[in-house]
Write a protein that holds these residues in place. Structure first.
Motif, PDB file in Angstrom:
ATOM      1  N   ILE A 102      25.207 -31.825 -20.632  1.00  0.00           N
ATOM      2  CA  ILE A 102      25.150 -31.630 -19.000  1.00  0.00           C
ATOM      3  C   ILE A 102      25.282 -32.985 -18.483  1.00  0.00           C
ATOM      4  N   VAL A 103      26.449 -33.166 -17.800  1.00  0.00           N
ATOM      5  CA  VAL A 103      27.159 -34.589 -17.315  1.00  0.00           C
ATOM      6  C   VAL A 103      26.759 -34.576 -15.551  1.00  0.00           C
ATOM      7  N   ALA A 104      26.433 -33.628 -14.895  1.00  0.00           N
ATOM      8  CA  ALA A 104      26.050 -33.830 -13.534  1.00  0.00           C
ATOM      9  C   ALA A 104      25.203 -32.581 -13.259  1.00  0.00           C
ATOM     10  N   LEU A 105      24.495 -33.028 -12.323  1.00  0.00           N
ATOM     11  CA  LEU A 105      23.467 -31.706 -11.599  1.00  0.00           C
ATOM     12  C   LEU A 105      23.568 -31.983 -10.139  1.00  0.00           C
ATOM     13  N   LYS A 106      24.196 -31.006  -9.366  1.00  0.00           N
ATOM     14  CA  LYS A 106      24.642 -31.174  -7.852  1.00  0.00           C
ATOM     15  C   LYS A 106      24.107 -30.027  -7.199  1.00  0.00           C
ATOM     16  N   GLU A 107      23.953 -30.370  -5.845  1.00  0.00           N
ATOM     17  CA  GLU A 107      23.475 -29.382  -4.985  1.00  0.00           C
ATOM     18  C   GLU A 107      24.739 -28.390  -4.552  1.00  0.00           C
ATOM     19  N   HIS A 108      24.312 -27.254  -4.176  1.00  0.00           N
ATOM     20  CA  HIS A 108      25.279 -26.271  -4.062  1.00  0.00           C
ATOM     21  C   HIS A 108      25.617 -26.528  -2.582  1.00  0.00           C
ATOM     22  N   THR A 109      26.777 -26.705  -2.189  1.00  0.00           N
ATOM     23  CA  THR A 109      27.233 -27.397  -0.936  1.00  0.00           C
ATOM     24  C   THR A 109      27.024 -26.287   0.397  1.00  0.00           C
ATOM     25  N   LYS A 110      26.815 -24.953   0.136  1.00  0.00           N
ATOM     26  CA  LYS A 110      26.568 -23.937   1.245  1.00  0.00           C
ATOM     27  C   LYS A 110      25.289 -23.271   1.361  1.00  0.00           C
ATOM     28  N   ARG A 111      24.482 -23.415  -0.084  1.00  0.00           N
ATOM     29  CA  ARG A 111      23.181 -22.936  -0.037  1.00  0.00           C
ATOM     30  C   ARG A 111      22.403 -23.582  -1.164  1.00  0.00           C
ATOM     31  N   PRO A 112      22.223 -24.836  -0.691  1.00  0.00           N
ATOM     32  CA  PRO A 112      21.390 -25.812  -1.481  1.00  0.00           C
ATOM     33  C   PRO A 112      20.000 -25.430  -1.864  1.00  0.00           C
ATOM     34  N   GLU A 113      19.550 -24.572  -0.751  1.00  0.00           N
ATOM     35  CA  GLU A 113      18.176 -24.084  -0.959  1.00  0.00           C
ATOM     36  C   GLU A 113      17.919 -22.920  -1.870  1.00  0.00           C
ATOM     37  N   LEU A 114      19.131 -22.386  -2.462  1.00  0.00           N
ATOM     38  CA  LEU A 114      19.021 -21.591  -3.164  1.00  0.00           C
ATOM     39  C   LEU A 114      19.584 -21.705  -4.589  1.00  0.00           C
ATOM     40  N   PHE A 115      20.666 -22.661  -4.624  1.00  0.00           N
ATOM     41  CA  PHE A 115      21.435 -22.899  -5.828  1.00  0.00           C
ATOM     42  C   PHE A 115      21.524 -24.220  -6.201  1.00  0.00           C
ATOM     43  N   GLY A 116      21.783 -24.653  -7.504  1.00  0.00           N
ATOM     44  CA  GLY A 116      22.450 -25.923  -7.642  1.00  0.00           C
ATOM     45  C   GLY A 116      23.420 -25.446  -8.629  1.00  0.00           C
ATOM     46  N   TYR A 139      28.170 -24.426 -14.073  1.00  0.00           N
ATOM     47  CA  TYR A 139      27.077 -23.281 -13.954  1.00  0.00           C
ATOM     48  C   TYR A 139      26.500 -23.189 -12.424  1.00  0.00           C
ATOM     49  N   LEU A 140      26.344 -21.894 -12.088  1.00  0.00           N
ATOM     50  CA  LEU A 140      25.694 -21.800 -10.707  1.00  0.00           C
ATOM     51  C   LEU A 140      24.404 -21.251 -11.006  1.00  0.00           C
ATOM     52  N   VAL A 141      23.249 -22.064 -10.743  1.00  0.00           N
ATOM     53  CA  VAL A 141      21.806 -22.171 -11.197  1.00  0.00           C
ATOM     54  C   VAL A 141      20.879 -21.657 -10.055  1.00  0.00           C
ATOM     55  N   ASN A 142      20.038 -20.607 -10.316  1.00  0.00           N
ATOM     56  CA  ASN A 142      19.144 -20.416  -9.109  1.00  0.00           C
ATOM     57  C   ASN A 142      18.039 -21.583  -9.206  1.00  0.00           C
ATOM     58  N   ARG A 143      17.625 -22.104  -7.838  1.00  0.00           N
ATOM     59  CA  ARG A 143      16.471 -22.947  -7.702  1.00  0.00           C
ATOM     60  C   ARG A 143      15.328 -22.264  -8.076  1.00  0.00           C
ATOM     61  N   ARG A 144      14.108 -22.597  -8.379  1.00  0.00           N
ATOM     62  CA  ARG A 144      12.916 -22.029  -8.621  1.00  0.00           C
ATOM     63  C   ARG A 144      12.597 -21.823  -7.285  1.00  0.00           C
ATOM     64  N   PRO A 145      11.942 -20.476  -6.985  1.00  0.00           N
ATOM     65  CA  PRO A 145      11.407 -19.800  -5.823  1.00  0.00           C
ATOM     66  C   PRO A 145      10.450 -20.811  -5.214  1.00  0.00           C
ATOM     67  N   GLY A 146      10.576 -21.434  -4.015  1.00  0.00           N
ATOM     68  CA  GLY A 146       9.646 -22.322  -3.337  1.00  0.00           C
ATOM     69  C   GLY A 146       9.834 -23.822  -3.520  1.00  0.00           C
ATOM     70  N   SER A 147      11.061 -24.202  -4.288  1.00  0.00           N
ATOM     71  CA  SER A 147      11.081 -25.527  -4.605  1.00  0.00           C
ATOM     72  C   SER A 147      11.976 -26.209  -3.453  1.00  0.00           C
ATOM     73  N   GLU A 148      11.673 -27.552  -3.313  1.00  0.00           N
ATOM     74  CA  GLU A 148      12.442 -28.264  -2.179  1.00  0.00           C
ATOM     75  C   GLU A 148      13.702 -28.684  -2.818  1.00  0.00           C
ATOM     76  N   SER A 149      14.740 -28.429  -2.084  1.00  0.00           N
ATOM     77  CA  SER A 149      16.136 -29.319  -2.536  1.00  0.00           C
ATOM     78  C   SER A 149      16.045 -30.611  -2.165  1.00  0.00           C
TER      79      SER A 149
END
Length: 149
Positions: A102-116, A139-149
Motif C-alpha cells: 500500500i503506497v498511498a491512501l487518499k480521500e475520494h474526491t467527490k465523496r470523502p465522507e463515504l470513501f477513500g 481500491y475504493l474503500v468504505n469509510r467506517r460509519p461515523g468517522s471523520e474525513s
C-alpha cells in the motif's frame, strides 16, 4: 472487514508462486481471441529474441490480480488499475509470484465522507526475481460509519 481508516501505508502482501503452462496460454487465447503468433506459433516464436512463445501480458496481469485476491473485504472493491507495464516476457514453465505494498491512501474526491482510495503497488516477478509486470491497483474503500474525513 477492513474500512479505509484501518489501511496502513507500507503494509505488504506476497502470493504463492504459480507456474504458467501452455494450457494457460491456449485457454487465454480462446477467451480473448488473441491468437497472435508470439503466443501461439512455436515455429514463429523461434525467431523471437527469447526463442520461445511468450504468455499474453493480459494473462499474466489476470493471474497476478487473482494471486492477491485472497480474502474478501466487504468494505472494498476494485476501482481500477493505473500504470500497467509489461516489463519482461513470461514463457511457458516460468513461475510468477505477486507482491504488493500500500503506497498511498487518499480521500475520494467527490465523496470523502463515504470513501477513500487505497493505492497498492504490485510487482509480479519470475523465478529469477525479475519484475515482469508492474501496476497500481486502486481500491475504493468504505469509510467506517461515523468517522471523520
Amino acid at each position: 472487514m477492513t474500512y479505509f481508516e484501518e489501511y496502513e501505508q507500507g503494509s505488504t502482501r506476497k502470493s504463492h508462486g504459480r507456474t504458467i503452462t501452455e494450457a494457460d496460454i491456449v485457454l487465454h487465447a480462446g477467451q480473448t481471441g488473441d491468437f497472435y503468433p508470439h503466443h501461439m506459433d512455436a515455429e514463429f516464436a523461434k525467431s523471437l529474441p527469447g526463442g520461445e512463445r511468450i504468455a499474453h501480458g493480459t494473462l499474466i496481469f489476470s493471474v497476478a490480480v487473482g494471486q492477491l485476491a485472497g480474502e474478501v473485504n466487504d468494505q472494498a472493491m476494485s476501482y481500477g488499475y493505473d500504470r500497467v507495464r509489461f516489463i519482461r516476457p513470461v514463457h511457458i514453465g516460468d513461475t510468477i509470484t505477486s507482491r504488493s505494498e500500500i503506497v498511498a491512501l487518499k480521500e475520494h474526491t467527490k465523496r470523502p465522507e463515504l470513501f477513500g482510495i487505497a493505492e497498492e503497488q504490485v510487482e509480479v516477478v519470475n523465478q529469477r526475481d525479475e519484475v515482469v509486470i508492474a501496476f497500481v491497483h486502486l481500491y475504493l474503500v468504505n469509510r467506517r460509519p461515523g468517522s471523520e474525513s
